[in-house]
Structure formats: C-alpha cells, structure tokens
Scaffold this motif. Structure first.
Motif, PDB file in Angstrom:
ATOM      1  N   ILE A 167      -7.085  13.527  -1.955  1.00 25.07           N
ATOM      2  CA  ILE A 167      -6.955  14.971  -2.181  1.00 25.07           C
ATOM      3  C   ILE A 167      -7.383  15.242  -3.619  1.00 25.07           C
ATOM      4  O   ILE A 167      -6.818  14.679  -4.564  1.00 25.07           O
ATOM      5  CB  ILE A 167      -5.507  15.452  -1.939  1.00 25.07           C
ATOM      6  CG1 ILE A 167      -5.133  15.295  -0.462  1.00 25.07           C
ATOM      7  CG2 ILE A 167      -5.351  16.908  -2.363  1.00 25.07           C
ATOM      8  CD1 ILE A 167      -3.716  15.721  -0.133  1.00 25.07           C
ATOM      9  N   LYS A 168      -8.389  16.094  -3.769  1.00 26.69           N
ATOM     10  CA  LYS A 168      -8.903  16.455  -5.086  1.00 26.69           C
ATOM     11  C   LYS A 168      -8.623  17.932  -5.326  1.00 26.69           C
ATOM     12  O   LYS A 168      -8.978  18.777  -4.498  1.00 26.69           O
ATOM     13  CB  LYS A 168     -10.396  16.171  -5.182  1.00 26.69           C
ATOM     14  CG  LYS A 168     -11.012  16.517  -6.535  1.00 26.69           C
ATOM     15  CD  LYS A 168     -12.505  16.211  -6.547  1.00 26.69           C
ATOM     16  CE  LYS A 168     -13.133  16.590  -7.872  1.00 26.69           C
ATOM     17  NZ  LYS A 168     -14.592  16.313  -7.879  1.00 26.69           N
TER      18      LYS A 168
ATOM     19  N   VAL B 187       0.865  -1.182   0.000  1.00 26.86           N
ATOM     20  CA  VAL B 187       0.000   0.000   0.000  1.00 26.86           C
ATOM     21  C   VAL B 187       0.897   1.225   0.000  1.00 26.86           C
ATOM     22  O   VAL B 187       1.783   1.354   0.845  1.00 26.86           O
ATOM     23  CB  VAL B 187      -0.947   0.030   1.221  1.00 26.86           C
ATOM     24  CG1 VAL B 187      -1.829   1.263   1.177  1.00 26.86           C
ATOM     25  CG2 VAL B 187      -1.808  -1.228   1.265  1.00 26.86           C
ATOM     26  N   ASN B 188       0.660   2.126  -0.953  1.00 23.91           N
ATOM     27  CA  ASN B 188       1.505   3.308  -1.084  1.00 23.91           C
ATOM     28  C   ASN B 188       0.641   4.502  -1.446  1.00 23.91           C
ATOM     29  O   ASN B 188      -0.502   4.345  -1.896  1.00 23.91           O
ATOM     30  CB  ASN B 188       2.561   3.087  -2.175  1.00 23.91           C
ATOM     31  CG  ASN B 188       3.711   4.082  -2.093  1.00 23.91           C
ATOM     32  OD1 ASN B 188       3.726   4.961  -1.229  1.00 23.91           O
ATOM     33  ND2 ASN B 188       4.670   3.944  -2.978  1.00 23.91           N
ATOM     34  N   ASN B 189       1.171   5.701  -1.245  1.00 23.29           N
ATOM     35  CA  ASN B 189       0.483   6.892  -1.703  1.00 23.29           C
ATOM     36  C   ASN B 189       0.257   6.789  -3.211  1.00 23.29           C
ATOM     37  O   ASN B 189       1.147   6.379  -3.960  1.00 23.29           O
ATOM     38  CB  ASN B 189       1.323   8.133  -1.386  1.00 23.29           C
ATOM     39  CG  ASN B 189       1.408   8.405   0.099  1.00 23.29           C
ATOM     40  OD1 ASN B 189       0.416   8.513   0.801  1.00 23.29           O
ATOM     41  ND2 ASN B 189       2.637   8.501   0.608  1.00 23.29           N
ATOM     42  N   GLY B 190      -0.929   7.164  -3.659  1.00 22.00           N
ATOM     43  CA  GLY B 190      -1.280   7.059  -5.061  1.00 22.00           C
ATOM     44  C   GLY B 190      -2.090   5.830  -5.396  1.00 22.00           C
ATOM     45  O   GLY B 190      -2.679   5.747  -6.476  1.00 22.00           O
ATOM     46  N   MET B 191      -2.144   4.852  -4.485  1.00 23.90           N
ATOM     47  CA  MET B 191      -2.921   3.640  -4.715  1.00 23.90           C
ATOM     48  C   MET B 191      -4.327   3.802  -4.162  1.00 23.90           C
ATOM     49  O   MET B 191      -4.598   4.675  -3.332  1.00 23.90           O
ATOM     50  CB  MET B 191      -2.243   2.429  -4.065  1.00 23.90           C
ATOM     51  CG  MET B 191      -0.879   2.105  -4.611  1.00 23.90           C
ATOM     52  SD  MET B 191      -0.086   0.725  -3.724  1.00 23.90           S
ATOM     53  CE  MET B 191      -1.244  -0.600  -4.062  1.00 23.90           C
TER      54      MET B 191
ATOM     55  N   SER C  34       4.147  18.770 -17.234  1.00 28.92           N
ATOM     56  CA  SER C  34       4.306  17.324 -17.034  1.00 28.92           C
ATOM     57  C   SER C  34       4.470  16.946 -15.565  1.00 28.92           C
ATOM     58  O   SER C  34       4.111  15.844 -15.162  1.00 28.92           O
ATOM     59  CB  SER C  34       5.513  16.814 -17.840  1.00 28.92           C
ATOM     60  OG  SER C  34       6.705  17.470 -17.424  1.00 28.92           O
ATOM     61  N   GLN C  35       5.011  17.870 -14.747  1.00 26.83           N
ATOM     62  CA  GLN C  35       5.185  17.576 -13.318  1.00 26.83           C
ATOM     63  C   GLN C  35       3.863  17.540 -12.576  1.00 26.83           C
ATOM     64  O   GLN C  35       3.781  16.995 -11.480  1.00 26.83           O
ATOM     65  CB  GLN C  35       6.110  18.605 -12.665  1.00 26.83           C
ATOM     66  CG  GLN C  35       7.527  18.623 -13.201  1.00 26.83           C
ATOM     67  CD  GLN C  35       7.677  19.574 -14.376  1.00 26.83           C
ATOM     68  OE1 GLN C  35       6.689  19.927 -15.034  1.00 26.83           O
ATOM     69  NE2 GLN C  35       8.896  20.013 -14.642  1.00 26.83           N
ATOM     70  N   GLY C  36       2.817  18.162 -13.122  1.00 30.88           N
ATOM     71  CA  GLY C  36       1.508  18.162 -12.503  1.00 30.88           C
ATOM     72  C   GLY C  36       1.496  18.872 -11.162  1.00 30.88           C
ATOM     73  O   GLY C  36       2.124  19.912 -10.988  1.00 30.88           O
ATOM     74  N   VAL C  37       0.782  18.299 -10.205  1.00 31.12           N
ATOM     75  CA  VAL C  37       0.706  18.842  -8.846  1.00 31.12           C
ATOM     76  C   VAL C  37       1.464  17.892  -7.926  1.00 31.12           C
ATOM     77  O   VAL C  37       1.089  16.725  -7.783  1.00 31.12           O
ATOM     78  CB  VAL C  37      -0.746  19.000  -8.377  1.00 31.12           C
ATOM     79  CG1 VAL C  37      -0.793  19.481  -6.922  1.00 31.12           C
ATOM     80  CG2 VAL C  37      -1.499  19.985  -9.267  1.00 31.12           C
ATOM     81  N   GLU C  38       2.520  18.394  -7.311  1.00 27.96           N
ATOM     82  CA  GLU C  38       3.329  17.595  -6.394  1.00 27.96           C
ATOM     83  C   GLU C  38       2.875  17.859  -4.962  1.00 27.96           C
ATOM     84  O   GLU C  38       2.726  19.020  -4.555  1.00 27.96           O
ATOM     85  CB  GLU C  38       4.806  17.946  -6.550  1.00 27.96           C
ATOM     86  CG  GLU C  38       5.334  17.762  -7.968  1.00 27.96           C
ATOM     87  CD  GLU C  38       6.726  18.340  -8.151  1.00 27.96           C
ATOM     88  OE1 GLU C  38       7.669  17.806  -7.526  1.00 27.96           O
ATOM     89  OE2 GLU C  38       6.863  19.335  -8.899  1.00 27.96           O
ATOM     90  N   ILE C  39       2.644  16.788  -4.207  1.00 30.27           N
ATOM     91  CA  ILE C  39       2.158  16.907  -2.829  1.00 30.27           C
ATOM     92  C   ILE C  39       3.175  16.256  -1.911  1.00 30.27           C
ATOM     93  O   ILE C  39       3.531  15.081  -2.087  1.00 30.27           O
ATOM     94  CB  ILE C  39       0.785  16.234  -2.665  1.00 30.27           C
ATOM     95  CG1 ILE C  39      -0.216  16.805  -3.680  1.00 30.27           C
ATOM     96  CG2 ILE C  39       0.261  16.430  -1.244  1.00 30.27           C
ATOM     97  CD1 ILE C  39      -1.554  16.094  -3.669  1.00 30.27           C
ATOM     98  N   SER C  40       3.653  16.988  -0.918  1.00 29.70           N
ATOM     99  CA  SER C  40       4.610  16.443   0.046  1.00 29.70           C
ATOM    100  C   SER C  40       4.078  16.646   1.457  1.00 29.70           C
ATOM    101  O   SER C  40       3.123  17.393   1.683  1.00 29.70           O
ATOM    102  CB  SER C  40       5.981  17.113  -0.109  1.00 29.70           C
ATOM    103  OG  SER C  40       5.882  18.510   0.069  1.00 29.70           O
TER     104      SER C  40
ATOM    105  N   SER D 223       2.501  12.652  -6.681  1.00 29.47           N
ATOM    106  CA  SER D 223       2.127  13.652  -7.673  1.00 29.47           C
ATOM    107  C   SER D 223       0.844  13.266  -8.381  1.00 29.47           C
ATOM    108  O   SER D 223       0.544  12.075  -8.563  1.00 29.47           O
ATOM    109  CB  SER D 223       3.247  13.839  -8.708  1.00 29.47           C
ATOM    110  OG  SER D 223       4.440  14.290  -8.097  1.00 29.47           O
ATOM    111  N   ILE D 224       0.099  14.295  -8.794  1.00 27.70           N
ATOM    112  CA  ILE D 224      -1.070  14.128  -9.659  1.00 27.70           C
ATOM    113  C   ILE D 224      -0.624  14.475 -11.074  1.00 27.70           C
ATOM    114  O   ILE D 224      -0.237  15.615 -11.348  1.00 27.70           O
ATOM    115  CB  ILE D 224      -2.233  15.035  -9.232  1.00 27.70           C
ATOM    116  CG1 ILE D 224      -2.580  14.816  -7.759  1.00 27.70           C
ATOM    117  CG2 ILE D 224      -3.455  14.779 -10.104  1.00 27.70           C
ATOM    118  CD1 ILE D 224      -3.631  15.781  -7.227  1.00 27.70           C
ATOM    119  N   HIS D 225      -0.662  13.499 -11.966  1.00 25.17           N
ATOM    120  CA  HIS D 225      -0.230  13.718 -13.343  1.00 25.17           C
ATOM    121  C   HIS D 225      -1.391  13.697 -14.331  1.00 25.17           C
ATOM    122  O   HIS D 225      -1.247  14.203 -15.443  1.00 25.17           O
ATOM    123  CB  HIS D 225       0.789  12.653 -13.747  1.00 25.17           C
ATOM    124  CG  HIS D 225       2.093  12.751 -13.006  1.00 25.17           C
ATOM    125  ND1 HIS D 225       2.972  13.795 -13.163  1.00 25.17           N
ATOM    126  CD2 HIS D 225       2.656  11.924 -12.089  1.00 25.17           C
ATOM    127  CE1 HIS D 225       4.030  13.622 -12.396  1.00 25.17           C
ATOM    128  NE2 HIS D 225       3.868  12.485 -11.722  1.00 25.17           N
TER     129      HIS D 225
END
Length: 374
Positions: free
Chosen positions: A227-228, A182-186, A244-250, A287-289
């Motif tokens: 997160i939307k 399980v990871n962020n983005g899944m 191309s980098q989209g929205v990066e979330i840290s 990231s959201i791509h």
C-alpha cells in the motif's frame, strides 16, 4: 510495483587446490532476479504468468496478475538466502526438472549480499552463525562490530543434481525446516512454485575443468502486497507535517502466531506455498512511519502487507497530520478490496483546510519500477 529482475551478475572467481584423496568440487555462482520488488488459492500449481492476461486461459487473472511484469535488478545491499539440496534420481525417471523424480537430502543454506563490482551488481557470499533460542536453533547473518556482514568463501558442491531456491532478504531462519517469520511491514521475495517463470530450479552440477559453474535462477516474486500513500497539500494549506503516529492501517491479514510470538512458519523450501491470501481482521494493523517528500511537497510512504482478502471487511486508514500547525486525524475507508501478492495499491490523497480527504486518483493494481530492499 510489480518489477522483475533477471540480470547477469559479475562474480570474482578463485582457485582451489585439493589435497590427496579429495574429490574435485565446483564453485557455484548465481544470477538471481525478482518479480514484484515491491480469493484463496485454488491449490498450489505452477502456471505461466503470460497466460494470466489471456481471457481464454484457465489461468486468466490468476492471483490478480494480468501478464508478466517488468524486470529490475536486486539493489546494492540486498541480502539473499540460497537454499539448496542434493537429489538422487528415482529409478526410471526421465524428467530431471520435476522435483518428484528425486529423493532429496536435507537442505542447506548459503547467504549472499549484493555489492558493486566495477559497475556490476555482484553477489558476495556471507558468513552465518547459529544461535539457540528456547531450545530452537536459528541461522542468521554474522555481523562485525560495525553491524556489517562479513564475507565467506564461495559455495562448492560435489557433482550431482541440486534444487536451488532463493529468498530475499536473508532474515533469521529456523535451521530444522528453513522456516522464516513473515509479518505485515516486512518485505519477502522468493522463488515461487505457483508460476512457471518463478519456480525453483533443478540443475546438474558437474566439473567442467574451470572449477566454476554459473547458474541463472528463475526470478523471485514479491510474496507481499504493497500500500503506497501519497498525500498532497490542498487549498489553503500552508504547512503540512506528518505526526509520529504516521498512517495507521487496520483490517489486514493476521500473521501466524505461536505461543504468543510471531511464528516461524513460512518455509523457503516448502514447495506448497504457505503464504496464502486470507481474510482481513479489524484487530490486525500496521503503520507507515517513514515518509519522503516529492517535488510537489507531497508526503510519500509505503507499507508491505500480507496478502489480504478484505472483500467482506473494511480496510481503515487513519492519517495523523499537523495541518497549518493543528494536529488532525483523517479517516479513510476502503471497501471490497483484495490485496494480491506482488501488487501495489496506490492512494493519492489531498488534505484540505476543511479537514477532509479527497481521493484524487485511485490506482488499483498499478505497476511502478522503483523499489527499495532493506
């Protein structure tokens, strides 16, 4: 985006002929559902989600919930792991819904995919295959040359008590303990012991003459937060394109690692939920791509994240866009946030010509009814 499903599904039955000496078995079909398609826990316990909106209940606002969410169906193409194990009641046990009253055999797996059957969402059994990586055996869906799942025969079980639990999607799983990555983005949906409505289910399977027994499982719930981000063109903005980098979330929860790789540590049969909310880390990011455009020409993207307690850290969003043809980065800081599983955190942003971001609408813990499972 807390949505839920508990829909009756259509299944195609089949007859099975038993040879001499064979014991009659029952074909099992399921009607699963989903809750949440789309502070550390005070121990794992089963609660009633209806009590989370009752201020006089000790379970008020449990895990950020305020009552039972709405319901939705599993979409076409969604894959599901059904984990099941057979149990023998202990001597003197009377409550056959309590898993502690059984001696359990080793669990097993059956994979399904949601397909359309004459206008109904139906679960079709899929073939699986075992692979060995680094001396560890994993189970995954078997695909044909075109990358599509292949169908298998229905699940047949001998009479007895079984505990069933569903997990969606049917990603690669470790065979010895049915643990997944399980990871962020899944996206991960599962039956969850923390709530009365989402617990795994113990069912007595018995021959009824028809050879088929329909079992309605408790709904699954979203184990992740979402997160939307919706980005609107502001004043004097004639063109707006995502880079191309989209929205990066840290500032997210760090996934569990094992020898430098993502760990297989979330078990679909572990009744003590292991995917707990943890503190955010500035080193963990996703990231959201992929974005879509709505009717107002706003860009809409979303990302599922591990439940994160960022109340003492900062969540940083870096928006990479070309505004009027000029590549620009915008920085947005979110302070004192907690991202609970099964909740959606919606950000409506407007990009202005001066290069600033204005928060138009902060929609914290809002529910929507649309979700896509991959």
């Amino acid at each position: 985006m807390l949505a839920a499903a508990c829909a009756s599904l259509l299944f195609v039955g089949c007859e099975r002929t038993f040879g001499p000496g064979e014991t009659e078995q029952t074909q099992i079909v399921f009607a699963p559902g989903v809750y949440g398609m789309f502070s550390p826990l005070a121990g794992t316990k089963a609660v009633d989600l209806a009590n989370t909106g009752n201020t006089s209940s000790p379970d008020y606002y449990y895990n950020g919930f305020l009552g039972v969410p709405a319901m939705t169906s599993l979409p076409i193409g969604a894959t599901v792991w059904l984990t099941y194990r057979k149990g023998t009641p202990v001597s003197g046990a009377s409550d056959m819904t309590d898993p502690d009253n059984f001696t359990w055999e080793e669990p097993d797996l059956q994979a399904y995919i949601v397909r359309d059957a004459s206008g109904y969402n139906a679960l079709y059994p899929c073939k699986t295959q075992e692979i060995v990586v680094g001396g560890v055996t994993y189970v995954e869906l078997e695909l044909d040359a075109d990358g599509n799942v292949t169908y298998s025969s229905p699940l047949y079980l001998q009479d007895g008590y079984y505990q069933f639990r569903a997990v969606c999607p049917a990603n690669r799983i470790r065979k010895n303990d049915l643990a997944m990555q399980v990871n962020n983005g899944m996206q991960v949906y599962a039956n969850d012991e923390r709530y009365e409505q989402t617990r795994s289910k113990i069912v007595q399977v018995h021959a009824n003459g028809s050879g088929v027994q329909n079992i309605i499982l408790n709904p699954m719930i979203n184990e992740m937060a979402r997160i939307k981000v919706t980005i609107h063109p502001g004043e004097n903005v004639s063109t707006m394109e995502m880079m191309s980098q989209g929205v990066e979330i840290s500032g997210l929860q760090n996934p569990e690692m094992e020898e430098g790789a993502l760990a297989f540590n979330w078990s679909s049969m572990n009744l003590a939920d292991t995917l707990k909310i943890q503190r955010g880390s500035k080193y963990s990011r996703a990231s959201i791509h992929e974005f879509t455009k709505d009717a107002s020409d706003a860009f809409v993207g979303e990302l599922c994240i591990l439940p994160t307690d960022a109340s003492s850290t900062v969540t940083v969003l870096l928006v990479n866009m070309a505004v009027n043809g000029v590549p620009t980065q915008y920085l947005l800081l979110l302070n004192q946030m907690k991202y609970f599983h099964g909740h959606s955190y919606n950000l409506d942003l407007e990009i202005g010509l001066e290069g600033k971001i204005r928060v138009m609408n902060w929609a914290n813990q809002s529910w929507t009814g649309e979700v896509t499972l991959n």
